[in-house]
Write a protein that holds these residues in place. Sequence first.
Motif, PDB file in Angstrom:
ATOM      1  N   THR A  15       0.998  -1.218  -0.043  1.00 41.18           N
ATOM      2  CA  THR A  15      -0.057   0.080   0.005  1.00 41.18           C
ATOM      3  C   THR A  15       1.043   1.275   0.016  1.00 41.18           C
ATOM      4  O   THR A  15       0.152   2.534  -0.457  1.00 41.18           O
ATOM      5  N   ASN A  16       2.069   1.054   0.401  1.00 41.25           N
ATOM      6  CA  ASN A  16       2.957   2.313   0.487  1.00 41.25           C
ATOM      7  C   ASN A  16       4.141   2.386  -0.433  1.00 41.25           C
ATOM      8  O   ASN A  16       4.979   3.278  -0.296  1.00 41.25           O
ATOM      9  N   LYS A  17       4.472   1.426  -1.125  1.00 41.13           N
ATOM     10  CA  LYS A  17       5.658   1.374  -2.077  1.00 41.13           C
ATOM     11  C   LYS A  17       5.600   2.486  -3.130  1.00 41.13           C
ATOM     12  O   LYS A  17       6.987   2.612  -3.469  1.00 41.13           O
ATOM     13  N   ASP A  18       4.628   2.757  -3.642  1.00 42.59           N
ATOM     14  CA  ASP A  18       4.711   3.948  -4.424  1.00 42.59           C
ATOM     15  C   ASP A  18       5.098   5.337  -3.861  1.00 42.59           C
ATOM     16  O   ASP A  18       5.371   6.202  -4.604  1.00 42.59           O
ATOM     17  N   LYS A  19       4.849   5.424  -2.648  1.00 44.36           N
ATOM     18  CA  LYS A  19       4.906   6.610  -2.346  1.00 44.36           C
ATOM     19  C   LYS A  19       6.390   6.995  -1.995  1.00 44.36           C
ATOM     20  O   LYS A  19       7.021   8.207  -1.825  1.00 44.36           O
ATOM     21  N   SER A  20       7.389   6.019  -1.637  1.00 49.84           N
ATOM     22  CA  SER A  20       8.740   6.484  -1.501  1.00 49.84           C
ATOM     23  C   SER A  20       9.674   5.083  -2.001  1.00 49.84           C
ATOM     24  O   SER A  20       9.248   4.046  -1.632  1.00 49.84           O
ATOM     25  N   GLU A  21      11.097   5.582  -2.518  1.00 49.54           N
ATOM     26  CA  GLU A  21      11.931   4.499  -3.175  1.00 49.54           C
ATOM     27  C   GLU A  21      12.407   3.903  -1.433  1.00 49.54           C
ATOM     28  O   GLU A  21      12.596   2.587  -1.702  1.00 49.54           O
ATOM     29  N   PHE A  22      12.477   4.560  -0.495  1.00 46.20           N
ATOM     30  CA  PHE A  22      12.987   4.096   0.639  1.00 46.20           C
ATOM     31  C   PHE A  22      12.077   3.035   1.433  1.00 46.20           C
ATOM     32  O   PHE A  22      12.443   1.983   1.672  1.00 46.20           O
ATOM     33  N   ILE A  23      10.916   3.107   1.304  1.00 46.40           N
ATOM     34  CA  ILE A  23       9.923   2.395   1.767  1.00 46.40           C
ATOM     35  C   ILE A  23       9.621   1.040   0.850  1.00 46.40           C
ATOM     36  O   ILE A  23       9.562  -0.182   1.075  1.00 46.40           O
ATOM     37  N   ASP A  24       9.814   1.078  -0.634  1.00 47.90           N
ATOM     38  CA  ASP A  24       9.912   0.044  -1.602  1.00 47.90           C
ATOM     39  C   ASP A  24      11.405  -1.024  -1.039  1.00 47.90           C
ATOM     40  O   ASP A  24      11.130  -1.909  -1.162  1.00 47.90           O
ATOM     41  N   PHE A  25      12.470  -0.202  -0.923  1.00 47.99           N
ATOM     42  CA  PHE A  25      13.398  -0.898  -0.628  1.00 47.99           C
ATOM     43  C   PHE A  25      13.360  -1.738   0.665  1.00 47.99           C
ATOM     44  O   PHE A  25      13.775  -2.813   0.544  1.00 47.99           O
ATOM     45  N   LYS A  39      20.561  -3.935   4.514  1.00 46.12           N
ATOM     46  CA  LYS A  39      20.451  -5.165   4.005  1.00 46.12           C
ATOM     47  C   LYS A  39      20.669  -6.353   4.832  1.00 46.12           C
ATOM     48  O   LYS A  39      21.750  -6.416   5.341  1.00 46.12           O
ATOM     49  N   TYR A  40      19.612  -7.335   5.075  1.00 48.22           N
ATOM     50  CA  TYR A  40      20.012  -8.396   5.884  1.00 48.22           C
ATOM     51  C   TYR A  40      21.173  -9.534   5.288  1.00 48.22           C
ATOM     52  O   TYR A  40      21.191  -9.472   4.333  1.00 48.22           O
TER      53      TYR A  40
END
Length: 151
Positions: free
Chosen positions: A37-47, A142-143
Amino acid sequence: METTNNKNLATFIHLSTLSQYCIPFGNYIFPILIWSTNKDKSEFIDFNGKQVLNFQLSVFLYTLVLALIAIPIFIATVFSSLPLNALLNEHHFMENHLNIENISGIVIVAIIAVFMFIGLKVAEFFLIIYASLKTANGERYKYPLTIPFLK
């Protein structure tokens, strides 16, 4: 520079995986819902959403491999040295059939797999907390030992 809202959402994606301790498959359901629901709002959230899901899928795969090693070995070991009448008379089952003399090399492999599973779950918990702290500070984390299913 990421906004506070984006950092909080990304942090919450990481922390939502801890719901696995209360809700079955919560470590997949909640991160997917929040991320999608939020990945399009920010590249940081998508990452961060991709990192969380890749890590959870990797842990699931590692758990599955360890279970496929340990469970059949334990079942085969218990039932191979067990006479049929022992199933009916279970009074002295532990004393007569499960002792240190019956442990073979393959059972040691299964025991190591169980300890690796325990270590994996402990590491998973602490890595989630560490990733959440890094993400809250606006850093990309990154895990380790994660298979990149989602790119």
